[in-house]
Design an enzyme around this catalytic site. Structure first.
Site, short mmCIF file in Angstrom:
data_model
loop_
_atom_site.label_atom_id
_atom_site.label_comp_id
_atom_site.label_asym_id
_atom_site.label_seq_id
_atom_site.Cartn_x
_atom_site.Cartn_y
_atom_site.Cartn_z
N GLY A 28 94.45 102.04 17.51
CA GLY A 28 95.75 102.66 17.43
C GLY A 28 96.69 101.30 16.54
N HIS A 34 92.44 99.20 9.33
CA HIS A 34 91.79 100.47 9.96
C HIS A 34 91.43 101.43 8.91
CE1 HIS A 34 94.23 98.92 13.47
NE2 HIS A 34 93.24 98.94 14.03
N GLY A 144 85.11 96.66 11.61
CA GLY A 144 85.44 95.63 10.34
C GLY A 144 84.82 94.26 10.86
P1 AMP Z 1 91.21 97.56 16.60
O1 AMP Z 1 92.11 98.62 16.58
O2 AMP Z 1 91.71 96.13 16.59
O3 AMP Z 1 90.32 97.69 17.93
O4 AMP Z 1 90.27 97.63 15.33
C1 AMP Z 1 89.84 98.90 15.26
C2 AMP Z 1 88.55 98.79 14.09
O5 AMP Z 1 89.29 98.19 12.88
C3 AMP Z 1 87.65 97.42 14.47
O6 AMP Z 1 86.32 97.54 13.78
C4 AMP Z 1 88.00 96.44 13.74
O7 AMP Z 1 87.16 95.33 13.37
C5 AMP Z 1 88.76 97.03 12.41
N1 AMP Z 1 89.84 96.16 11.95
C6 AMP Z 1 90.91 95.60 12.45
N2 AMP Z 1 91.57 94.82 11.59
C7 AMP Z 1 90.95 94.82 10.42
C8 AMP Z 1 91.25 94.32 9.14
N3 AMP Z 1 92.21 93.52 8.66
N4 AMP Z 1 90.13 94.64 8.04
C9 AMP Z 1 89.13 95.41 8.03
N5 AMP Z 1 88.91 95.83 9.63
C10 AMP Z 1 89.86 95.58 10.45
#
Ligand code: AMP
Length: 283
Positions: A28, A34, A144
């Site tokens: 979130g 995201h 990501g």
């Molecule tokens: P998180 O909410 O931080 O657990 O991230 C959820 C997903 O979004 C994970 O697969 C992350 O690697 C991806 N993600 C987070 N930040 C980025 C970004 N700047 N660019 C691409 N994907 C991202």
């Protein structure tokens, strides 16, 4: 778009979705990084499911679970606008009820880099991802490259436990100065936000040196350390130039490498990475 907060309701709504289903797990406080995953899933799949769950199991006892930024209403709006079909946003006790006792662990790959500093982190990640895969039953899952070690660990999880899921790793989305978008960027004061640009400068320097023919991994690590020393607000946790398959540190960059770093800026811990040769896919 439907939002399910209970597992039972989620299962009913999931059963009505057409295949293939693309799944985007998140914690979130969404940003364009995201949403880039959601848009990609939407392009490639008949239905898109996202989860919003701040997974307590992947936070260490001294980490920022309580203060992790949350705004479900805004997340729901953004997911709906990006074309998500179904959101799973359960409370912690829905996934970890009293007496919960089952953990999924990927060995070796999780002992280095992030896992070296955060010993229970990946056990929490792989457990929740396994649970979410079982609930969502996606054909494709979108992660990501920002969290490159996580993507490698999830790839190993999928292979070793025979999940019938295709892993899609999407490029890191960055701010104009190169800082990788992250929910944790919200913690940065304006001076810290400026200092945080140092992570991307390290990666750019390494890419430049590689393009100019440098293959000595220690010199690449030293170049990053020197740049970090020039930024008084940066406190490096690690800098790494590792084999992109098993994450062992390289002496010579004679195969695909993952260049990664973790840096504390004030009280905020940031990570970033790039792949050598530049532009190569992580997986
Ligand atoms: P998180 O909410 O931080 O657990 O991230 C959820 C997903 O979004 C994970 O697969 C992350 O690697 C991806 N993600 C987070 N930040 C980025 C970004 N700047 N660019 C691409 N994907 C991202």
């Amino acid at each position: 778009m439907n939002v399910a907060t209970s597992i039972d309701r989620f299962r009913v709504l999931r059963a009505a979705l057409p295949s293939p289903v693309g799944f985007v797990p998140t914690m979130g406080y969404l940003h364009d990084g995201h949403l880039s995953l959601v848009r990609r899933a939407r392009c490639e799949c008949e239905a898109t499911v996202a989860s919003v769950f701040v997974n307590p199991a992947q936070f260490g006892p001294t980490e920022d679970l309580a203060s992790y930024p949350r705004d479900l209403d805004r997340d729901v709006e953004q997911l709906s606008a990006a074309g998500t079909d179904l959101v799973l946003a359960p409370p912690p006790e829905a996934l970890y009820p009293a007496g919960y006792d089952t953990w999924v662990t990927v060995e070796r790959l999780t002992e280095r880099l992030e896992g070296g500093e955060r010993p229970t982190h990946f056990r929490g990640v792989t457990t929740v991802v396994a649970k979410l895969f079982n609930l969502v039953r996606p054909e494709r899952a979108y992660f990501g490259q920002k969290d490159a070690q996580q993507a490698l660990v999830v790839s190993r999880l999928i292979g070793d436990l025979d999940f019938d899921v295709e892993l899609v790793v999407c490029p890191t989305v960055r701010e104009p100065d190169g800082l990788a978008m992250s929910s944790r960027n919200a913690y940065l004061s304006s001076v810290e936000r400026k200092a945080a640009g140092v992570l991307y400068r390290c990666l750019q320097r390494v890419e430049g040196m590689y393009r100019n023919g440098e293959r000595d991994a220690e010199r690449l690590r030293d170049a990053m350390k020197a740049i970090l020393e020039g930024e008084p607000r940066a406190c490096p946790a690690y800098v790494s130039v590792a084999d992109a398959k098993d994450l062992t540190e390289l002496k010579t960059v004679d195969r695909k490498a993952l260049v990664s770093l973790a840096v504390r800026i004030g009280r905020t811990r940031l990570i970033d990475n790039t792949v050598l040769p530049p532009g190569e896919a992580l997986l």
